[in-house]
Design a protein around this motif. Sequence first.
Motif, mmCIF file in Angstrom:
data_model
loop_
_atom_site.group_PDB
_atom_site.id
_atom_site.type_symbol
_atom_site.label_atom_id
_atom_site.label_comp_id
_atom_site.label_asym_id
_atom_site.label_seq_id
_atom_site.Cartn_x
_atom_site.Cartn_y
_atom_site.Cartn_z
ATOM 1 N N ALA A 147 0.798 -1.243 0.094
ATOM 2 C CA ALA A 147 0.033 0.021 -0.009
ATOM 3 C C ALA A 147 0.751 1.246 0.137
ATOM 4 O O ALA A 147 1.997 1.214 0.245
ATOM 5 N N PRO A 148 0.293 2.366 -0.600
ATOM 6 C CA PRO A 148 0.952 3.684 -0.542
ATOM 7 C C PRO A 148 1.362 4.064 1.138
ATOM 8 O O PRO A 148 0.651 3.739 1.812
ATOM 9 N N GLN A 149 2.368 4.710 1.101
ATOM 10 C CA GLN A 149 3.063 5.134 2.448
ATOM 11 C C GLN A 149 3.463 6.523 2.332
ATOM 12 O O GLN A 149 4.097 7.036 1.572
ATOM 13 N N LEU A 150 2.621 7.204 3.523
ATOM 14 C CA LEU A 150 3.421 8.745 3.576
ATOM 15 C C LEU A 150 4.473 9.194 4.324
ATOM 16 O O LEU A 150 4.782 8.447 5.288
ATOM 17 N N VAL A 151 5.349 9.849 3.584
ATOM 18 C CA VAL A 151 6.364 10.148 4.041
ATOM 19 C C VAL A 151 6.561 11.678 4.190
ATOM 20 O O VAL A 151 6.256 12.481 3.166
ATOM 21 N N ASN A 152 6.818 12.315 5.468
ATOM 22 C CA ASN A 152 6.824 13.468 5.829
ATOM 23 C C ASN A 152 8.474 14.265 5.839
ATOM 24 O O ASN A 152 8.920 13.601 6.341
ATOM 25 N N LEU A 153 8.511 15.183 5.064
ATOM 26 C CA LEU A 153 9.636 15.808 4.626
ATOM 27 C C LEU A 153 9.960 17.033 5.782
ATOM 28 O O LEU A 153 9.211 17.634 6.317
ATOM 29 N N PRO A 154 11.171 17.387 5.850
ATOM 30 C CA PRO A 154 11.533 18.421 6.859
ATOM 31 C C PRO A 154 10.999 19.659 6.756
ATOM 32 O O PRO A 154 10.879 20.564 7.782
ATOM 33 N N ASP A 155 10.606 20.272 5.401
ATOM 34 C CA ASP A 155 9.966 21.276 5.008
ATOM 35 C C ASP A 155 8.409 21.413 5.100
ATOM 36 O O ASP A 155 7.696 22.237 4.704
ATOM 37 N N LYS A 156 7.922 20.011 5.756
ATOM 38 C CA LYS A 156 6.674 20.061 5.820
ATOM 39 C C LYS A 156 5.802 19.708 4.489
ATOM 40 O O LYS A 156 4.528 19.506 4.244
ATOM 41 N N SER A 157 6.665 19.333 3.349
ATOM 42 C CA SER A 157 5.989 18.878 2.185
ATOM 43 C C SER A 157 5.948 17.335 2.579
ATOM 44 O O SER A 157 6.484 16.618 3.471
ATOM 45 N N THR A 158 5.150 16.484 1.749
ATOM 46 C CA THR A 158 4.807 15.113 1.841
ATOM 47 C C THR A 158 5.051 14.449 0.412
ATOM 48 O O THR A 158 5.091 14.985 -0.583
ATOM 49 N N ILE A 159 5.258 12.986 0.641
ATOM 50 C CA ILE A 159 5.445 12.063 -0.328
ATOM 51 C C ILE A 159 4.593 10.845 -0.230
ATOM 52 O O ILE A 159 4.688 10.238 0.907
ATOM 53 N N MET A 160 3.517 10.953 -1.252
ATOM 54 C CA MET A 160 3.029 9.314 -0.993
ATOM 55 C C MET A 160 3.653 8.474 -1.772
ATOM 56 O O MET A 160 3.631 8.290 -3.189
ATOM 57 N N LEU A 161 4.553 7.537 -1.065
ATOM 58 C CA LEU A 161 5.441 6.763 -1.584
ATOM 59 C C LEU A 161 4.708 5.349 -2.011
ATOM 60 O O LEU A 161 4.115 4.530 -0.940
ATOM 61 N N TYR A 162 4.722 4.927 -3.322
ATOM 62 C CA TYR A 162 3.859 3.691 -3.772
ATOM 63 C C TYR A 162 4.807 2.512 -3.325
ATOM 64 O O TYR A 162 5.997 2.493 -3.211
ATOM 65 N N PRO A 163 4.407 1.170 -3.430
ATOM 66 C CA PRO A 163 4.953 0.013 -3.261
ATOM 67 C C PRO A 163 6.247 0.029 -4.111
ATOM 68 O O PRO A 163 6.103 0.495 -5.266
ATOM 69 N N LYS A 164 7.250 -0.767 -3.579
ATOM 70 C CA LYS A 164 8.538 -0.996 -4.433
ATOM 71 C C LYS A 164 9.386 0.374 -4.889
ATOM 72 O O LYS A 164 9.932 0.392 -5.705
#
Length: 373
Positions: free
Chosen positions: A153-170
């Motif tokens: 499943a997609p995984q949320l990644v929080n960056l230092p500047d409050k930006s975010t990444i929805m990181l997909y599998p693999k």
Amino acid sequence: MQEYRDVEPEELALDSSFQRWQLSNDPTASAFWQEWLIQNPDKADLVDKAASLLLSLHHSYDQQFSERVAISDSEIQSEIRRLHDSLERPVVAVKWFQFAPIRYGMAASILVVLGLFGWYLLQPKTEKTGVTYSELVTQVTEPLLEVSNTTNAPQLVNLPDKSTIMLYPKSRVSYASTFAGAKREIYLSGKGFFEVTKNPSKPFYVYANGLVTKVLGTSFTVQAFEGARQMQVMVKTGRVAVYTQDQVALNAKKETYKLEGVVLTPNQQIVFSPAETETHLTKSLVEKPVPLEQAAQQHTFAFKRAPIAEVFTALEQSYGIKIVFDEEVMRTCSLTASFSDEPLFDKLELICRTINATYKQVDGTIIISSNGC
């Protein structure tokens, strides 16, 4: 810009500017032909047929050249006639291919291909693999944090500047624990949806297997799995600049706050094929354009005898996509219709069918062709 109006498709296919536009997406040639289509919308059929002929010839003879197969006069004439017949046009004499009646060796074959498609087919056909994620990460001197998504499943990644990444599998990303320098840099392998906190003084970069995406603050998707034949950048909101890792002046681009390279706006995408002989970025619309969030609340797409210009303006504002048409030719066209959640291309198909028009997309722009109503 009228010098191409009276040419035949096979003549247009042999024009060097037209070839640069169709085969290598040259920015200057692309700009010229987009403007030419805007001024000559009735010639869209000519351009389509010339492009079909050119691309078919390019595929056929590029394959023969790569396999070092000699090409004779009769083979060229036969292929031209066969492809020309497929366009349902009368066969005409092709004077460009009247060579001396001798059997050609490899050198003559190169000259034939050169005459057809220009210098770019003679470039070495070495496979390009781009710059991999691992290579990029090992070149960074500061410590990096890495997140790898090994789930389904997609995984949320929080960056230092409050930006975010929805990181997909693999997929995996690396980044610094703090963005202390003049830019924010992310290294990606796989697919991620980015929502970037706006900061014009500190540009945000995503390096993904040979593809570089630069933004100041926006939302977009990067899909760049290592070893994939194609990579994509798709924009949801804002403006995004895309270029390749090996482009000249990369360092200059990294030090500026301007969006250079190929600039994308909402519902546009770039497709990059790193294994191709000639590196280029292909700009188009995403497969399923969606209304902009604010515009979706404002437009109901209900029209009653509305001038067609008003209809196209509503679609432009809702989807953030430029729609080009000849307002003078279509000044008497109007539409009575009501749309809801139909995909954009379904809407365009229904509108064009109603007013006896056609549409096509060129470099992320919709071009409407019509003879009037």
